[in-house]
Design a protein around this motif. Structure first.
Motif, PDB file in Angstrom:
ATOM      1  N   PRO A 150       0.798  -1.234   0.000  1.00 15.23           N
ATOM      2  CA  PRO A 150       0.000   0.000   0.000  1.00 15.23           C
ATOM      3  C   PRO A 150       0.833   1.289   0.000  1.00 15.23           C
ATOM      4  O   PRO A 150       0.364   2.320  -0.464  1.00 15.23           O
ATOM      5  CB  PRO A 150      -0.820  -0.106   1.284  1.00 15.23           C
ATOM      6  N   THR A 151       2.085   1.231   0.468  1.00 11.06           N
ATOM      7  CA  THR A 151       2.903   2.443   0.578  1.00 11.06           C
ATOM      8  C   THR A 151       4.172   2.426  -0.268  1.00 11.06           C
ATOM      9  O   THR A 151       4.914   3.410  -0.281  1.00 11.06           O
ATOM     10  CB  THR A 151       3.327   2.671   2.044  1.00 11.06           C
ATOM     11  N   ARG A 152       4.441   1.325  -0.968  1.00 11.96           N
ATOM     12  CA  ARG A 152       5.704   1.211  -1.704  1.00 11.96           C
ATOM     13  C   ARG A 152       5.568   0.247  -2.877  1.00 11.96           C
ATOM     14  O   ARG A 152       4.867  -0.744  -2.793  1.00 11.96           O
ATOM     15  CB  ARG A 152       6.792   0.706  -0.757  1.00 11.96           C
ATOM     16  N   VAL A 153       6.304   0.546  -3.941  1.00  8.57           N
ATOM     17  CA  VAL A 153       6.475  -0.381  -5.058  1.00  8.57           C
ATOM     18  C   VAL A 153       7.973  -0.520  -5.285  1.00  8.57           C
ATOM     19  O   VAL A 153       8.672   0.476  -5.475  1.00  8.57           O
ATOM     20  CB  VAL A 153       5.792   0.112  -6.351  1.00  8.57           C
ATOM     21  N   THR A 154       8.456  -1.750  -5.236  1.00  6.41           N
ATOM     22  CA  THR A 154       9.862  -2.028  -5.498  1.00  6.41           C
ATOM     23  C   THR A 154       9.946  -2.847  -6.777  1.00  6.41           C
ATOM     24  O   THR A 154       9.360  -3.925  -6.864  1.00  6.41           O
ATOM     25  CB  THR A 154      10.500  -2.813  -4.331  1.00  6.41           C
ATOM     26  N   ILE A 155      10.656  -2.311  -7.755  1.00  3.40           N
ATOM     27  CA  ILE A 155      10.823  -2.972  -9.040  1.00  3.40           C
ATOM     28  C   ILE A 155      12.235  -3.539  -9.107  1.00  3.40           C
ATOM     29  O   ILE A 155      13.211  -2.825  -8.856  1.00  3.40           O
ATOM     30  CB  ILE A 155      10.595  -1.988 -10.203  1.00  3.40           C
ATOM     31  N   LEU A 156      12.328  -4.814  -9.425  1.00  2.00           N
ATOM     32  CA  LEU A 156      13.613  -5.489  -9.574  1.00  2.00           C
ATOM     33  C   LEU A 156      13.781  -5.869 -11.041  1.00  2.00           C
ATOM     34  O   LEU A 156      12.986  -6.653 -11.571  1.00  2.00           O
ATOM     35  CB  LEU A 156      13.664  -6.738  -8.705  1.00  2.00           C
ATOM     36  N   ALA A 157      14.785  -5.302 -11.692  1.00  6.85           N
ATOM     37  CA  ALA A 157      15.031  -5.604 -13.111  1.00  6.85           C
ATOM     38  C   ALA A 157      16.523  -5.514 -13.390  1.00  6.85           C
ATOM     39  O   ALA A 157      17.234  -4.734 -12.747  1.00  6.85           O
ATOM     40  CB  ALA A 157      14.269  -4.620 -13.999  1.00  6.85           C
ATOM     41  N   ASP A 158      16.980  -6.314 -14.340  1.00  5.47           N
ATOM     42  CA  ASP A 158      18.396  -6.315 -14.681  1.00  5.47           C
ATOM     43  C   ASP A 158      18.820  -5.033 -15.385  1.00  5.47           C
ATOM     44  O   ASP A 158      19.964  -4.607 -15.267  1.00  5.47           O
ATOM     45  CB  ASP A 158      18.739  -7.512 -15.565  1.00  5.47           C
ATOM     46  N   GLU A 159      17.930  -4.439 -16.132  1.00  7.13           N
ATOM     47  CA  GLU A 159      18.265  -3.204 -16.836  1.00  7.13           C
ATOM     48  C   GLU A 159      17.044  -2.320 -16.975  1.00  7.13           C
ATOM     49  O   GLU A 159      15.908  -2.798 -16.939  1.00  7.13           O
ATOM     50  CB  GLU A 159      18.862  -3.485 -18.216  1.00  7.13           C
ATOM     51  N   ALA A 160      17.288  -1.041 -17.115  1.00  6.68           N
ATOM     52  CA  ALA A 160      16.234  -0.060 -17.361  1.00  6.68           C
ATOM     53  C   ALA A 160      16.828   1.038 -18.223  1.00  6.68           C
ATOM     54  O   ALA A 160      17.905   1.537 -17.936  1.00  6.68           O
ATOM     55  CB  ALA A 160      15.718   0.519 -16.055  1.00  6.68           C
ATOM     56  N   THR A 161      16.124   1.372 -19.282  1.00  7.59           N
ATOM     57  CA  THR A 161      16.606   2.388 -20.206  1.00  7.59           C
ATOM     58  C   THR A 161      15.516   3.433 -20.401  1.00  7.59           C
ATOM     59  O   THR A 161      14.381   3.074 -20.729  1.00  7.59           O
ATOM     60  CB  THR A 161      16.934   1.762 -21.577  1.00  7.59           C
ATOM     61  N   PRO A 162      15.843   4.720 -20.210  1.00  4.27           N
ATOM     62  CA  PRO A 162      14.841   5.744 -20.532  1.00  4.27           C
ATOM     63  C   PRO A 162      14.401   5.589 -21.987  1.00  4.27           C
ATOM     64  O   PRO A 162      15.240   5.384 -22.877  1.00  4.27           O
ATOM     65  CB  PRO A 162      15.591   7.060 -20.306  1.00  4.27           C
ATOM     66  N   VAL A 163      13.115   5.669 -22.226  1.00  4.81           N
ATOM     67  CA  VAL A 163      12.576   5.447 -23.577  1.00  4.81           C
ATOM     68  C   VAL A 163      13.221   6.402 -24.579  1.00  4.81           C
ATOM     69  O   VAL A 163      13.492   6.018 -25.717  1.00  4.81           O
ATOM     70  CB  VAL A 163      11.038   5.575 -23.560  1.00  4.81           C
ATOM     71  N   ALA A 164      13.517   7.625 -24.164  1.00  8.39           N
ATOM     72  CA  ALA A 164      14.128   8.600 -25.071  1.00  8.39           C
ATOM     73  C   ALA A 164      15.511   8.158 -25.557  1.00  8.39           C
ATOM     74  O   ALA A 164      15.986   8.622 -26.593  1.00  8.39           O
ATOM     75  CB  ALA A 164      14.228   9.961 -24.386  1.00  8.39           C
ATOM     76  N   GLN A 165      16.161   7.251 -24.828  1.00  2.00           N
ATOM     77  CA  GLN A 165      17.495   6.789 -25.207  1.00  2.00           C
ATOM     78  C   GLN A 165      17.482   5.488 -26.005  1.00  2.00           C
ATOM     79  O   GLN A 165      18.540   4.994 -26.396  1.00  2.00           O
ATOM     80  CB  GLN A 165      18.356   6.602 -23.956  1.00  2.00           C
ATOM     81  N   LEU A 166      16.310   4.926 -26.260  1.00  3.31           N
ATOM     82  CA  LEU A 166      16.228   3.685 -27.025  1.00  3.31           C
ATOM     83  C   LEU A 166      16.551   3.946 -28.490  1.00  3.31           C
ATOM     84  O   LEU A 166      16.184   4.978 -29.046  1.00  3.31           O
ATOM     85  CB  LEU A 166      14.835   3.067 -26.920  1.00  3.31           C
ATOM     86  N   SER A 167      17.219   3.000 -29.097  1.00  4.05           N
ATOM     87  CA  SER A 167      17.585   3.101 -30.497  1.00  4.05           C
ATOM     88  C   SER A 167      16.846   2.029 -31.291  1.00  4.05           C
ATOM     89  O   SER A 167      16.841   0.856 -30.908  1.00  4.05           O
ATOM     90  CB  SER A 167      19.097   2.900 -30.633  1.00  4.05           C
ATOM     91  N   ARG A 168      16.257   2.442 -32.383  1.00  8.75           N
ATOM     92  CA  ARG A 168      15.569   1.476 -33.244  1.00  8.75           C
ATOM     93  C   ARG A 168      16.550   0.430 -33.765  1.00  8.75           C
ATOM     94  O   ARG A 168      16.240  -0.759 -33.817  1.00  8.75           O
ATOM     95  CB  ARG A 168      14.894   2.213 -34.397  1.00  8.75           C
ATOM     96  N   ALA A 169      17.753   0.844 -34.133  1.00  7.40           N
ATOM     97  CA  ALA A 169      18.764  -0.084 -34.648  1.00  7.40           C
ATOM     98  C   ALA A 169      19.153  -1.111 -33.590  1.00  7.40           C
ATOM     99  O   ALA A 169      19.284  -2.306 -33.893  1.00  7.40           O
ATOM    100  CB  ALA A 169      19.987   0.687 -35.126  1.00  7.40           C
ATOM    101  N   ASP A 170      19.335  -0.662 -32.342  1.00  4.13           N
ATOM    102  CA  ASP A 170      19.669  -1.601 -31.265  1.00  4.13           C
ATOM    103  C   ASP A 170      18.532  -2.591 -31.039  1.00  4.13           C
ATOM    104  O   ASP A 170      18.764  -3.780 -30.815  1.00  4.13           O
ATOM    105  CB  ASP A 170      19.958  -0.850 -29.963  1.00  4.13           C
ATOM    106  N   ALA A 171      17.305  -2.092 -31.083  1.00  2.00           N
ATOM    107  CA  ALA A 171      16.150  -2.973 -30.883  1.00  2.00           C
ATOM    108  C   ALA A 171      16.053  -3.997 -32.004  1.00  2.00           C
ATOM    109  O   ALA A 171      15.787  -5.178 -31.752  1.00  2.00           O
ATOM    110  CB  ALA A 171      14.867  -2.143 -30.794  1.00  2.00           C
TER     111      ALA A 171
END
Length: 137
Positions: free
Chosen positions: A73-94
């Motif tokens: 109710p008071t917190r969300v903890t996200i566990l992930a190996d990587e996170a990339t701001p959407v603005a930094q995503l590259s179509r070529a890399d994808a």
């Protein structure tokens, strides 16, 4: 407006920790909005974009290839190996990631156990979500 603490953790470091009004998570079962006071749960995340809302506006969008989220109710903890701001995503890399995942899936379809095929398909779907996020920028 009421807030809850959002924490984003990778194996290397704490990526984000601040109070937010809302977060939208790419849960394995579908998009999931989290507001303060949400029922406790642990959910698997599929590849997709996590959106963060503060001050009535979307302030951040992060692509994750998968992971887990613990919601209280008071917190969300996200566990992930990587996170990339959407603005930094590259179509070529994808597109390169999709090609690698398609090759791995084709190999798994012939030689691997059903669990390995499922894991290869999950990586392929995650890579396609990355491409969709990169194209939406």
């Amino acid at each position: 407006m009421a807030t809850f603490q959002l924490e984003f953790v990778s194996p290397e470091k704490l990526l984000l920790s601040r109070p937010v009004e809302m977060a939208v998570l790419p849960a394995a079962e579908g998009e999931m909005g989290v507001l303060p006071g949400h029922a406790p749960m642990i959910v698997a995340l599929r590849g997709g974009v996590i959106s963060v809302r503060e001050g009535g506006q979307e302030t951040e969008r992060l692509y994750v290839p998968g992971g887990f989220a613990e919601v209280t109710p008071t917190r969300v903890t996200i566990l992930a190996d990587e996170a990339t701001p959407v603005a930094q995503l590259s179509r070529a890399d994808a597109e390169a990631r999709i090609a690698e995942c398609e090759k791995a899936y084709a190999e798994a379809a012939v030689e691997a156990t059903p669990e390995k095929r499922d894991a290869a398909m999950a990586r392929l779907l995650s890579a396609r979500a990355m491409l969709a996020a990169a194209e939406a920028v």
